[in-house]
Design a protein around this motif. Sequence first.
Motif, PDB file in Angstrom:
ATOM      1  N   GLU A 127       0.728  -1.218   0.220  1.00  0.00           N
ATOM      2  CA  GLU A 127       0.045   0.006  -0.053  1.00  0.00           C
ATOM      3  C   GLU A 127       0.972   1.302  -0.122  1.00  0.00           C
ATOM      4  OE1 GLU A 127      -3.359   0.258  -0.341  1.00  0.00           O
ATOM      5  OE2 GLU A 127      -3.217  -1.758  -0.747  1.00  0.00           O
ATOM      6  N   ILE A 128       2.020   1.132   0.930  1.00  0.00           N
ATOM      7  CA  ILE A 128       2.801   2.370   0.923  1.00  0.00           C
ATOM      8  C   ILE A 128       3.583   2.634  -0.202  1.00  0.00           C
ATOM      9  CG2 ILE A 128       4.995   3.024   2.023  1.00  0.00           C
ATOM     10  CD1 ILE A 128       3.823   1.745   4.780  1.00  0.00           C
ATOM     11  N   VAL A 129       4.002   1.666  -0.897  1.00  0.00           N
ATOM     12  CA  VAL A 129       4.775   1.674  -2.220  1.00  0.00           C
ATOM     13  C   VAL A 129       4.060   2.584  -3.397  1.00  0.00           C
ATOM     14  CG1 VAL A 129       4.454  -0.355  -3.487  1.00  0.00           C
ATOM     15  CG2 VAL A 129       6.700   0.700  -3.472  1.00  0.00           C
ATOM     16  N   LYS A 130       2.722   2.450  -3.098  1.00  0.00           N
ATOM     17  CA  LYS A 130       1.942   3.154  -4.268  1.00  0.00           C
ATOM     18  C   LYS A 130       2.313   4.765  -4.297  1.00  0.00           C
ATOM     19  CE  LYS A 130      -1.870   0.100  -4.003  1.00  0.00           C
ATOM     20  NZ  LYS A 130      -3.236  -0.234  -3.444  1.00  0.00           N
ATOM     21  N   GLU A 179      -1.378   9.826   5.748  1.00  0.00           N
ATOM     22  CA  GLU A 179      -1.670   8.605   5.337  1.00  0.00           C
ATOM     23  C   GLU A 179      -0.658   7.754   5.359  1.00  0.00           C
ATOM     24  OE1 GLU A 179      -3.866   8.782   1.646  1.00  0.00           O
ATOM     25  OE2 GLU A 179      -5.392   9.991   2.300  1.00  0.00           O
ATOM     26  N   LEU A 180       0.684   8.098   4.837  1.00  0.00           N
ATOM     27  CA  LEU A 180       1.823   7.285   4.945  1.00  0.00           C
ATOM     28  C   LEU A 180       2.115   7.208   6.225  1.00  0.00           C
ATOM     29  CD1 LEU A 180       4.424   8.723   2.387  1.00  0.00           C
ATOM     30  CD2 LEU A 180       3.542   6.457   2.686  1.00  0.00           C
ATOM     31  N   TYR A 181       2.169   7.897   7.280  1.00  0.00           N
ATOM     32  CA  TYR A 181       2.240   7.679   8.731  1.00  0.00           C
ATOM     33  C   TYR A 181       1.617   6.583   9.246  1.00  0.00           C
ATOM     34  CZ  TYR A 181       2.676   8.234  13.660  1.00  0.00           C
ATOM     35  OH  TYR A 181       2.739   7.951  15.061  1.00  0.00           O
ATOM     36  N   GLU A 182       0.357   6.689   9.008  1.00  0.00           N
ATOM     37  CA  GLU A 182      -0.808   5.383   9.298  1.00  0.00           C
ATOM     38  C   GLU A 182      -0.201   3.985   8.747  1.00  0.00           C
ATOM     39  OE1 GLU A 182      -3.125   5.321  11.762  1.00  0.00           O
ATOM     40  OE2 GLU A 182      -2.417   7.495  12.260  1.00  0.00           O
ATOM     41  N   GLY A 183       0.076   4.278   7.371  1.00  0.00           N
ATOM     42  CA  GLY A 183       0.365   2.857   6.747  1.00  0.00           C
ATOM     43  C   GLY A 183       1.664   2.296   7.485  1.00  0.00           C
ATOM     44  N   LYS A 185       2.700   2.837  10.361  1.00  0.00           N
ATOM     45  CA  LYS A 185       2.437   2.329  11.602  1.00  0.00           C
ATOM     46  C   LYS A 185       1.649   1.071  11.937  1.00  0.00           C
ATOM     47  CE  LYS A 185      -0.905   4.040  15.320  1.00  0.00           C
ATOM     48  NZ  LYS A 185      -1.842   4.975  15.474  1.00  0.00           N
ATOM     49  N   LYS A 186       0.744   0.651  10.685  1.00  0.00           N
ATOM     50  CA  LYS A 186       0.143  -0.426  10.646  1.00  0.00           C
ATOM     51  C   LYS A 186       1.266  -1.554  10.217  1.00  0.00           C
ATOM     52  CE  LYS A 186      -4.252   1.194   8.954  1.00  0.00           C
ATOM     53  NZ  LYS A 186      -5.089   1.544   7.769  1.00  0.00           N
ATOM     54  N   MET A 187       2.199  -1.362   9.316  1.00  0.00           N
ATOM     55  CA  MET A 187       3.302  -2.275   8.964  1.00  0.00           C
ATOM     56  C   MET A 187       3.829  -2.727  10.019  1.00  0.00           C
ATOM     57  SD  MET A 187       5.935  -1.184   6.051  1.00  0.00           S
ATOM     58  CE  MET A 187       6.763  -0.188   6.868  1.00  0.00           C
ATOM     59  N   ILE A 188       4.338  -1.922  10.900  1.00  0.00           N
ATOM     60  CA  ILE A 188       5.137  -2.559  12.153  1.00  0.00           C
ATOM     61  C   ILE A 188       4.292  -2.730  13.540  1.00  0.00           C
ATOM     62  CG2 ILE A 188       7.463  -1.587  11.144  1.00  0.00           C
ATOM     63  CD1 ILE A 188       7.152   0.639  13.338  1.00  0.00           C
ATOM     64  N   ASN A 189       2.846  -2.547  13.267  1.00  0.00           N
ATOM     65  CA  ASN A 189       2.163  -2.864  14.259  1.00  0.00           C
ATOM     66  C   ASN A 189       2.420  -2.022  15.527  1.00  0.00           C
ATOM     67  OD1 ASN A 189      -0.230  -4.039  15.447  1.00  0.00           O
ATOM     68  ND2 ASN A 189       1.057  -5.534  16.483  1.00  0.00           N
ATOM     69  N   PHE A 190       2.724  -0.695  15.173  1.00  0.00           N
ATOM     70  CA  PHE A 190       3.230   0.288  16.347  1.00  0.00           C
ATOM     71  C   PHE A 190       1.780   0.818  17.005  1.00  0.00           C
ATOM     72  CE2 PHE A 190       4.441   4.415  17.978  1.00  0.00           C
ATOM     73  CZ  PHE A 190       5.489   4.043  18.792  1.00  0.00           C
TER      74      PHE A 190
END
Length: 196
Positions: A127-130, A179-183, A185-190
């Motif tokens: 998602e982020i790489v988009k 939006e990138l920040y949230e991505g 955050k989800k990616m590393i389950n922070f």
Amino acid sequence: HRVKSFISNYRFHGKGIEITEEMIVITAGTYVMLTFGMRFYLTPLFRDIIIYPDQYESSLTGQNHKGEFNPRMKAVVFSWEDFLLGHNTTNDNVNLGLHEFGHVLHFHSKKVNGDPSASIFYDEFNEIVKYYDDAALSLELVQKGYFREYAYENQFEFLAVLLEHFSESPQVFKTEHPELYEGVKKMINFKEEYLN
């Protein structure tokens, strides 16, 4: 507990430098910072951490490097001078340890099956790489100027630079690119309560 597990799972080697307990703990702590939200946080993709006193000639590229992840040799390599500079300077979004361990986690997410943390990481990365792949979104990122130029070398560097920014200036990151920040955050389950 996680730092102790990391230390017992990986081997440290000094090349022209003596490995100290402080070096081991700081390196382990850096990795744990990135993986604190992951249930399975140790990876079989490397077994050795090789530390040089300063920049070194990479056996992979033949060029001088500050750090690298070498999956063939199952090694993460650091210039200790540059690792410490990144660790001690917390306002420039450049952190060699976070950067190289970010590459490890990215590679892990692509290679290891059956690890829910790796699956989440990989899905969120896609998602982020988009933002990197989409010309309009990428141009918007470049124009804002928050991420350093090196982020746009390729997808791997983009991710590693995002992780540096997420760790060093999370509030600015959240404001500039929510939006990138949230991505990430989800990616590393922070969880933001980790900060308290």
